[in-house]
Design a protein around this motif. Structure first.
Motif, short mmCIF file in Angstrom:
data_model
loop_
_atom_site.label_atom_id
_atom_site.label_comp_id
_atom_site.label_asym_id
_atom_site.label_seq_id
_atom_site.Cartn_x
_atom_site.Cartn_y
_atom_site.Cartn_z
N LEU A 106 -4.06 0.80 6.79
CA LEU A 106 -4.56 -0.66 6.45
C LEU A 106 -4.68 -1.47 7.56
O LEU A 106 -5.44 -2.16 7.75
CB LEU A 106 -3.63 -1.14 5.32
CG LEU A 106 -3.84 -2.41 4.98
CD1 LEU A 106 -5.14 -2.57 3.85
CD2 LEU A 106 -2.75 -3.47 4.46
N HIS A 127 -9.39 -1.00 -0.40
CA HIS A 127 -7.75 -1.30 -0.38
C HIS A 127 -7.44 -2.32 -1.61
O HIS A 127 -6.82 -3.25 -1.55
CB HIS A 127 -7.46 -2.33 0.65
CG HIS A 127 -8.13 -1.76 2.36
ND1 HIS A 127 -7.38 -0.56 2.47
CD2 HIS A 127 -8.95 -2.19 2.84
CE1 HIS A 127 -8.02 -0.29 3.70
NE2 HIS A 127 -9.07 -1.28 4.19
N ARG A 153 0.73 3.20 6.26
CA ARG A 153 0.58 1.54 6.46
C ARG A 153 -0.23 1.33 7.61
O ARG A 153 -1.24 0.41 7.44
CB ARG A 153 1.94 1.10 6.89
CG ARG A 153 3.02 1.28 5.78
CD ARG A 153 4.46 1.11 6.23
NE ARG A 153 5.34 0.91 5.24
CZ ARG A 153 6.00 1.82 4.44
NH1 ARG A 153 5.88 3.24 5.09
NH2 ARG A 153 6.89 1.77 3.64
N ARG A 157 0.74 -1.04 -0.03
CA ARG A 157 0.07 -0.18 -0.12
C ARG A 157 0.89 1.30 0.08
O ARG A 157 0.41 2.03 -0.76
CB ARG A 157 -0.94 -0.01 1.26
CG ARG A 157 -1.75 1.06 1.45
CD ARG A 157 -3.10 1.10 2.59
NE ARG A 157 -4.07 2.02 2.36
CZ ARG A 157 -4.12 3.07 2.60
NH1 ARG A 157 -3.15 3.76 3.37
NH2 ARG A 157 -4.96 3.83 2.68
N MET A 181 -5.55 -2.65 -4.67
CA MET A 181 -4.09 -2.28 -5.20
C MET A 181 -3.57 -3.66 -5.80
O MET A 181 -3.56 -4.42 -5.61
CB MET A 181 -3.37 -1.85 -3.93
CG MET A 181 -3.33 -2.89 -2.96
SD MET A 181 -2.45 -2.05 -1.55
CE MET A 181 -3.38 -2.67 0.01
#
Length: 174
Positions: A49, A88, A46, A26, A90
């Motif tokens: 997440l 999220h 970080r 991320r 990605m």
């Protein structure tokens, strides 16, 4: 699962042990957009997440058996009733721009569509302003729902299930 990209990919359920590798990914994936917006903080990117981590709603994207990304699709209550939140999502920069994101997104949207009528509904997400990811979402039927004047970072988007069905009925790809 049908693959049209040149790579073999799969989704697997996330485990609690995936969180640190995905937090690192991320930070890499989001850094350019967050720096452009003046919002990059190596610790915070970080931690966000980690704080929102729900492995039971998250799928890990594997390319040739190696972790290449993730996406969370969780049920939620939206302003008009039940919905799904896509969060999220990605992919490693090495796998961006090659059609993999479209394939993964199609699989996730098909999963949400299978639950329509059984507590499912539209799919909602937020994307950073100016992010290239927004064009991916728009190609898959997402439209901007709102921009909050107090929020210079996020754009909220929604994909209405009925609109996607109409596209499919007209011979389009969802």
């Amino acid at each position: 699962m049908e693959n049209t990209t040149a790579v073999a990919w799969a989704l697997r359920p996330a485990t609690p042990g995936d969180v640190e590798a995905l937090a690192e990914l991320r930070a890499v994936v989001m850094r350019p957009d967050l720096e452009r917006l003046g919002r990059y903080d190596a610790r915070r990117v970080r931690q966000r997440l980690r704080d929102a981590w729900t492995p039971h709603h998250t799928s890990v994207v594997l390319v040739d058996g190696v972790l290449a990304g993730c996406a969370a699709l969780r049920p939620a209550e939206g302003p008009d009733g039940p919905c799904w939140w896509l969060e999220h999502f990605m992919l490693s920069p090495a796998h961006q721009g090659r059609g993999l994101g479209s394939e993964v997104l199609r699989a996730l949207l098909a999963r949400a569509d299978r639950h329509v009528g059984a507590g499912g509904g539209p799919v909602r997400l937020n994307v950073l302003r100016g992010s290239r990811a927004r064009t991916l979402y728009e190609r898959h039927g997402f439209v901007e729902q709102q921009r909050e004047p107090w929020d210079p970072v996020d754009v909220f988007m929604v994909r209405d299930v009925q609109e996607v069905r109409d596209v499919r009925d007209a011979g389009g790809r969802a």
